[in-house]
Enzyme design. Structure first.
Site, PDB file in Angstrom:
ATOM      1  CG  ASN A  13       5.598   4.068  -6.843  1.00 57.52           C
ATOM      2  OD1 ASN A  13       5.904   4.631  -7.901  1.00 57.52           O
ATOM      3  ND2 ASN A  13       5.434   2.758  -6.765  1.00 57.52           N
ATOM      4  CE  LYS A  15       2.024   1.966  -7.699  1.00 58.09           C
ATOM      5  NZ  LYS A  15       1.281   0.779  -7.395  1.00 58.09           N
ATOM      6  CG  HIS A  99       6.956  -1.341  -7.549  1.00 59.85           C
ATOM      7  ND1 HIS A  99       5.885  -1.977  -8.117  1.00 59.85           N
ATOM      8  CD2 HIS A  99       6.458  -0.587  -6.534  1.00 59.85           C
ATOM      9  CE1 HIS A  99       4.785  -1.622  -7.474  1.00 59.85           C
ATOM     10  NE2 HIS A  99       5.108  -0.774  -6.503  1.00 59.85           N
ATOM     11  CD  GLU A 101       2.695  -1.420  -9.920  1.00 58.41           C
ATOM     12  OE1 GLU A 101       3.256  -0.386 -10.324  1.00 58.41           O
ATOM     13  OE2 GLU A 101       1.762  -1.419  -9.093  1.00 58.41           O
ATOM     14  CD  GLU A 170       5.379  -1.239  -2.338  1.00 59.42           C
ATOM     15  OE1 GLU A 170       4.830  -0.204  -1.960  1.00 59.42           O
ATOM     16  OE2 GLU A 170       5.588  -1.500  -3.529  1.00 59.42           O
ATOM     17  N   GLY A 176      -2.580  -1.434  -4.756  1.00 66.48           N
ATOM     18  CA  GLY A 176      -3.608  -0.903  -5.638  1.00 66.48           C
ATOM     19  C   GLY A 176      -4.947  -1.629  -5.535  1.00 66.48           C
ATOM     20  CB  SER A 216      -4.186  -0.440  -0.080  1.00 64.23           C
ATOM     21  OG  SER A 216      -4.361  -1.025  -1.360  1.00 64.23           O
TER      22      SER A 216
HETATM   23  P1  PGA Z   1      -0.758   1.595  -3.592  1.00 64.03           P
HETATM   24  O1  PGA Z   1       0.684   1.306  -4.245  1.00 64.03           O
HETATM   25  O2  PGA Z   1      -0.525   2.502  -2.420  1.00 64.03           O
HETATM   26  O3  PGA Z   1      -1.553   2.248  -4.692  1.00 64.03           O
HETATM   27  O4  PGA Z   1      -1.307   0.276  -3.186  1.00 64.03           O
HETATM   28  C1  PGA Z   1       1.831   1.126  -3.460  1.00 64.03           C
HETATM   29  C2  PGA Z   1       3.022   0.828  -4.317  1.00 64.03           C
HETATM   30  O5  PGA Z   1       2.879   0.076  -5.297  1.00 64.03           O
HETATM   31  O6  PGA Z   1       4.135   1.323  -4.059  1.00 64.03           O
END
Ligand code: PGA
Length: 257
Positions: A13, A15, A99, A101, A170, A176, A216
């Protein structure tokens, strides 16, 4: 992972990262590094403007390209939005939906449900995200919260359609932040999700559901997370921006039984 019933998926992903030119560079390097084994599916979900470059670079490879969102409406006066049929025509196979976000930007459970129907209808695979905040985990409502998100998204679906989708657990506090869920935490929630699918649909659908962990995940912790029986792959943000790291995670998934 349980290869008897499910095919693992490693999905990136990106982003809001990388330009179309950078996509070309990434993809050609990733193609060189991609392990030969074909024991799992690989997808990279990229910003909409990067889709053509990504699809072109990955033609005749086993890597599928996905989008990070789509509008629930088939077409019309929705300035700045992108429909499922546009994504399909551009060569996408997957679409990330719900997601955290995007939920934080105001996306509702109702919208996510509508988008899910649209993406399934277009013949693509939704990667439906769910997950709790740190506060929710601390007060002990993780399971209820995730059940509510999934019940809303999956309401009225035919079990055959549920078998076509991917669910990504998640935890928001792990995204992140470098704070990965422990393998036991990831397993616990992924198993609860499978049980919920069994209750809402049936045992066959629960066995077939591909459930990813995201938050992460990287080339160092992937083996432990992916060894959990109900974790069928990963949704990878930060580490999916580095070809070497993403290729290593694919290799790890390939090597696990
Ligand atoms: P990350 O993001 O691996 O940077 O923690 C995962 C995601 O938001 O899909």
């Amino acid at each position: 992972m349980n290869r008897k019933y499910r095919r693992p998926l490693i999905a990136g992903n990106w982003k809001m990262n990388l330009t179309p030119s950078e996509t070309k560079v990434f993809m050609s390097r990733f193609r060189e590094l991609l392990p030969k084994g074909r024991n799992n599916d690989v997808a990279i979900c990229v910003p909409a403007v990067c889709i053509p470059a990504a699809v072109h670079a990955m033609r005749e490879s086993r890597v599928s390209i996905g989008a990070e969102n789509c509008n629930a409406n088939p077409a019309g006066a929705y300035t700045g939005e992108i429909s499922a049929s546009m994504l399909l025509d551009a060569g996408c196979k997957y679409v990330i939906l719900g997601h955290s976000e995007r939920r934080a930007m105001g996306e509702t459970d109702q919208e996510i449900h509508q988008k899910l129907l649209t993406v399934l209808d277009a013949g693509m695979t939704p990667i439906l995200c769910c997950g709790e905040s740190l506060e929710q985990r601390e007060v002990g409502v993780t399971e209820e919260w995730i059940s509510m998100q999934l019940k809303y998204a999956l309401q009225g679906l035919d079990p055959r359609d549920v078998r076509r989708l991917v669910i990504a657990y998640e935890p928001i506090w792990a995204i992140g932040t470098g704070k990965t869920a422990t393998p036991a935490q990831a397993q616990e929630v992924c198993a609860q999700i499978r049980l919920l699918i069994r209750k809402l649909f049936d045992a066959r659908t629960a066995r077939a559901a591909v459930i990813l962990y995201g938050g992460s995940m990287n080339e160092k912790n992937a083996a432990e997370l992916l060894s959990q029986p109900d974790v069928d792959g990963g949704l990878i943000g930060g580490a999916s921006l580095i070809p070497e790291k993403l290729a290593k995670i694919v290799e790890t998934a390939n090597e696990l039984e």
